[in-house]
Design a protein around this motif. Structure first.
Motif, PDB file in Angstrom:
ATOM      1  N   HIS A   1      -4.319   8.833  -9.142  1.00 50.54           N
ATOM      2  CA  HIS A   1      -3.771   8.698  -7.792  1.00 50.54           C
ATOM      3  C   HIS A   1      -4.819   8.102  -6.846  1.00 50.54           C
ATOM      4  O   HIS A   1      -4.507   7.193  -6.067  1.00 50.54           O
ATOM      5  CB  HIS A   1      -3.281  10.054  -7.281  1.00 50.54           C
ATOM      6  CG  HIS A   1      -2.761  10.020  -5.893  1.00 50.54           C
ATOM      7  ND1 HIS A   1      -1.590   9.375  -5.552  1.00 50.54           N
ATOM      8  CD2 HIS A   1      -3.268  10.521  -4.743  1.00 50.54           C
ATOM      9  CE1 HIS A   1      -1.391   9.491  -4.253  1.00 50.54           C
ATOM     10  NE2 HIS A   1      -2.394  10.185  -3.735  1.00 50.54           N
ATOM     11  N   ALA A   2      -6.044   8.596  -6.908  1.00 54.56           N
ATOM     12  CA  ALA A   2      -7.108   8.083  -6.042  1.00 54.56           C
ATOM     13  C   ALA A   2      -7.436   6.626  -6.376  1.00 54.56           C
ATOM     14  O   ALA A   2      -7.687   5.816  -5.477  1.00 54.56           O
ATOM     15  CB  ALA A   2      -8.358   8.951  -6.172  1.00 54.56           C
ATOM     16  N   LYS A   3      -7.408   6.285  -7.654  1.00 48.29           N
ATOM     17  CA  LYS A   3      -7.688   4.907  -8.056  1.00 48.29           C
ATOM     18  C   LYS A   3      -6.573   3.966  -7.598  1.00 48.29           C
ATOM     19  O   LYS A   3      -6.849   2.836  -7.183  1.00 48.29           O
ATOM     20  CB  LYS A   3      -7.862   4.816  -9.567  1.00 48.29           C
ATOM     21  CG  LYS A   3      -8.391   3.486 -10.026  1.00 48.29           C
ATOM     22  CD  LYS A   3      -8.760   3.510 -11.483  1.00 48.29           C
ATOM     23  CE  LYS A   3      -9.448   2.206 -11.878  1.00 48.29           C
ATOM     24  NZ  LYS A   3      -9.911   2.256 -13.258  1.00 48.29           N
TER      25      LYS A   3
ATOM     26  N   LEU B   1      -7.172   3.231  -4.010  1.00 43.18           N
ATOM     27  CA  LEU B   1      -8.281   2.296  -3.882  1.00 43.18           C
ATOM     28  C   LEU B   1      -7.829   0.876  -4.202  1.00 43.18           C
ATOM     29  O   LEU B   1      -8.151  -0.065  -3.472  1.00 43.18           O
ATOM     30  CB  LEU B   1      -9.425   2.707  -4.809  1.00 43.18           C
ATOM     31  CG  LEU B   1     -10.615   1.755  -4.897  1.00 43.18           C
ATOM     32  CD1 LEU B   1     -11.289   1.595  -3.540  1.00 43.18           C
ATOM     33  CD2 LEU B   1     -11.617   2.260  -5.935  1.00 43.18           C
ATOM     34  N   GLU B   2      -7.067   0.691  -5.267  1.00 44.83           N
ATOM     35  CA  GLU B   2      -6.588  -0.641  -5.654  1.00 44.83           C
ATOM     36  C   GLU B   2      -5.631  -1.211  -4.618  1.00 44.83           C
ATOM     37  O   GLU B   2      -5.666  -2.414  -4.329  1.00 44.83           O
ATOM     38  CB  GLU B   2      -5.942  -0.585  -7.030  1.00 44.83           C
ATOM     39  CG  GLU B   2      -6.939  -0.353  -8.140  1.00 44.83           C
ATOM     40  CD  GLU B   2      -6.302  -0.074  -9.489  1.00 44.83           C
ATOM     41  OE1 GLU B   2      -5.056   0.132  -9.547  1.00 44.83           O
ATOM     42  OE2 GLU B   2      -7.047  -0.057 -10.479  1.00 44.83           O
ATOM     43  N   MET B   3      -4.772  -0.361  -4.023  1.00 49.46           N
ATOM     44  CA  MET B   3      -3.870  -0.832  -2.971  1.00 49.46           C
ATOM     45  C   MET B   3      -4.667  -1.282  -1.752  1.00 49.46           C
ATOM     46  O   MET B   3      -4.362  -2.307  -1.143  1.00 49.46           O
ATOM     47  CB  MET B   3      -2.875   0.260  -2.579  1.00 49.46           C
ATOM     48  CG  MET B   3      -1.817   0.503  -3.611  1.00 49.46           C
ATOM     49  SD  MET B   3      -0.503   1.704  -3.203  1.00 49.46           S
ATOM     50  CE  MET B   3      -1.098   2.638  -1.848  1.00 49.46           C
ATOM     51  N   CYS B   4      -5.699  -0.538  -1.403  1.00 48.06           N
ATOM     52  CA  CYS B   4      -6.542  -0.909  -0.274  1.00 48.06           C
ATOM     53  C   CYS B   4      -7.262  -2.220  -0.557  1.00 48.06           C
ATOM     54  O   CYS B   4      -7.319  -3.102   0.313  1.00 48.06           O
ATOM     55  CB  CYS B   4      -7.553   0.198   0.015  1.00 48.06           C
ATOM     56  SG  CYS B   4      -8.679  -0.196   1.377  1.00 48.06           S
ATOM     57  N   GLU B   5      -7.807  -2.371  -1.765  1.00 46.03           N
ATOM     58  CA  GLU B   5      -8.506  -3.606  -2.107  1.00 46.03           C
ATOM     59  C   GLU B   5      -7.560  -4.808  -2.056  1.00 46.03           C
ATOM     60  O   GLU B   5      -7.947  -5.884  -1.590  1.00 46.03           O
ATOM     61  CB  GLU B   5      -9.136  -3.488  -3.489  1.00 46.03           C
ATOM     62  CG  GLU B   5     -10.331  -2.570  -3.520  1.00 46.03           C
ATOM     63  CD  GLU B   5     -10.883  -2.348  -4.917  1.00 46.03           C
ATOM     64  OE1 GLU B   5     -10.169  -2.626  -5.910  1.00 46.03           O
ATOM     65  OE2 GLU B   5     -12.020  -1.891  -5.011  1.00 46.03           O
ATOM     66  N   ALA B   6      -6.329  -4.635  -2.511  1.00 45.72           N
ATOM     67  CA  ALA B   6      -5.346  -5.721  -2.458  1.00 45.72           C
ATOM     68  C   ALA B   6      -5.015  -6.065  -1.010  1.00 45.72           C
ATOM     69  O   ALA B   6      -4.907  -7.251  -0.655  1.00 45.72           O
ATOM     70  CB  ALA B   6      -4.090  -5.322  -3.219  1.00 45.72           C
ATOM     71  N   ARG B   7      -4.855  -5.051  -0.179  1.00 38.57           N
ATOM     72  CA  ARG B   7      -4.533  -5.271   1.232  1.00 38.57           C
ATOM     73  C   ARG B   7      -5.671  -5.999   1.936  1.00 38.57           C
ATOM     74  O   ARG B   7      -5.458  -6.958   2.672  1.00 38.57           O
ATOM     75  CB  ARG B   7      -4.241  -3.920   1.902  1.00 38.57           C
ATOM     76  CG  ARG B   7      -3.822  -4.014   3.340  1.00 38.57           C
ATOM     77  CD  ARG B   7      -3.445  -2.656   3.921  1.00 38.57           C
ATOM     78  NE  ARG B   7      -4.544  -1.708   3.896  1.00 38.57           N
ATOM     79  CZ  ARG B   7      -4.587  -0.609   3.156  1.00 38.57           C
ATOM     80  NH1 ARG B   7      -3.578  -0.310   2.352  1.00 38.57           N
ATOM     81  NH2 ARG B   7      -5.615   0.213   3.209  1.00 38.57           N
TER      82      ARG B   7
ATOM     83  N   LEU C   1     -12.812   4.482  -1.840  1.00 35.48           N
ATOM     84  CA  LEU C   1     -13.803   4.477  -2.912  1.00 35.48           C
ATOM     85  C   LEU C   1     -14.465   5.842  -3.042  1.00 35.48           C
ATOM     86  O   LEU C   1     -14.595   6.379  -4.143  1.00 35.48           O
ATOM     87  CB  LEU C   1     -14.862   3.404  -2.666  1.00 35.48           C
ATOM     88  CG  LEU C   1     -16.021   3.374  -3.655  1.00 35.48           C
ATOM     89  CD1 LEU C   1     -15.525   3.064  -5.064  1.00 35.48           C
ATOM     90  CD2 LEU C   1     -17.072   2.374  -3.221  1.00 35.48           C
ATOM     91  N   PHE C   2     -14.868   6.423  -1.909  1.00 36.27           N
ATOM     92  CA  PHE C   2     -15.500   7.742  -1.956  1.00 36.27           C
ATOM     93  C   PHE C   2     -14.537   8.810  -2.460  1.00 36.27           C
ATOM     94  O   PHE C   2     -14.946   9.732  -3.169  1.00 36.27           O
ATOM     95  CB  PHE C   2     -16.064   8.133  -0.590  1.00 36.27           C
ATOM     96  CG  PHE C   2     -17.334   7.410  -0.237  1.00 36.27           C
ATOM     97  CD1 PHE C   2     -18.155   6.861  -1.196  1.00 36.27           C
ATOM     98  CD2 PHE C   2     -17.718   7.293   1.083  1.00 36.27           C
ATOM     99  CE1 PHE C   2     -19.327   6.208  -0.863  1.00 36.27           C
ATOM    100  CE2 PHE C   2     -18.892   6.646   1.430  1.00 36.27           C
ATOM    101  CZ  PHE C   2     -19.694   6.100   0.462  1.00 36.27           C
ATOM    102  N   ASP C   3     -13.265   8.712  -2.085  1.00 34.91           N
ATOM    103  CA  ASP C   3     -12.270   9.667  -2.582  1.00 34.91           C
ATOM    104  C   ASP C   3     -12.148   9.584  -4.102  1.00 34.91           C
ATOM    105  O   ASP C   3     -12.084  10.602  -4.788  1.00 34.91           O
ATOM    106  CB  ASP C   3     -10.912   9.423  -1.938  1.00 34.91           C
ATOM    107  CG  ASP C   3     -10.878   9.823  -0.477  1.00 34.91           C
ATOM    108  OD1 ASP C   3     -11.780  10.571  -0.031  1.00 34.91           O
ATOM    109  OD2 ASP C   3      -9.935   9.382   0.224  1.00 34.91           O
ATOM    110  N   PHE C   4     -12.102   8.353  -4.629  1.00 30.06           N
ATOM    111  CA  PHE C   4     -12.006   8.180  -6.077  1.00 30.06           C
ATOM    112  C   PHE C   4     -13.258   8.700  -6.779  1.00 30.06           C
ATOM    113  O   PHE C   4     -13.161   9.441  -7.769  1.00 30.06           O
ATOM    114  CB  PHE C   4     -11.787   6.701  -6.423  1.00 30.06           C
ATOM    115  CG  PHE C   4     -11.937   6.411  -7.883  1.00 30.06           C
ATOM    116  CD1 PHE C   4     -11.007   6.890  -8.795  1.00 30.06           C
ATOM    117  CD2 PHE C   4     -13.013   5.688  -8.354  1.00 30.06           C
ATOM    118  CE1 PHE C   4     -11.149   6.636 -10.151  1.00 30.06           C
ATOM    119  CE2 PHE C   4     -13.169   5.434  -9.709  1.00 30.06           C
ATOM    120  CZ  PHE C   4     -12.237   5.907 -10.607  1.00 30.06           C
TER     121      PHE C   4
END
Length: 86
Positions: free
Chosen positions: A40-42, A45-51, A66-69
Motif C-alpha cells: 500500500h505504501a509503495k 509512492l508510485e502514484m506520487c512519482e507519476a503525478r 518515500l519515508f512512509d514506505f
C-alpha cells in the motif's frame, strides 16, 4: 546482490570454486516489500512519482511517501532480521 569469492584449491587450476554469499538483509527486505502494508505504501509512492513526473513545473516532491514506505519496510525488517543473524 551477492558477494562472490573465488577460492583456489590445491591441485589443478580447474579446481576453482565460486561461493556466493547473500546478504540476509536484502532477502528480508524483498519479502517485507510484499506485505500488505508495504504494498500500500509503495503504491502511494508510485502514484506520487507519476503525478510529479507528469507535471513540468511543480514544487511537490514525494518525500513523505518515500519515508512512509521506508518506515513500513524497516518496521517489518526489524522484527525478522535478528532471527536470521547468528
Amino acid at each position: 546482490m551477492g558477494f562472490e569469492t573465488k577460492m583456489l584449491t590445491y591441485g589443478e587450476p580447474d579446481d576453482e570454486k565460486t561461493f556466493v554469499f547473500q546478504d540476509p538483509l536484502e532477502a528480508i527486505r524483498s519479502k517485507c516489500e510484499q506485505t500488505e502494508h508495504c504494498v500500500h505504501a509503495k503504491e502511494r509512492l508510485e502514484m506520487c512519482e507519476a503525478r510529479v513526473s507528469s507535471r513540468s513545473n511543480t514544487e511537490e516532491d514525494c518525500t513523505e511517501e518515500l519515508f512512509d514506505f521506508l518506515h513500513a519496510r524497516d518496521h517489518c525488517v526489524a522484527h525478522k532480521l535478528f532471527h536470521n543473524v547468528k
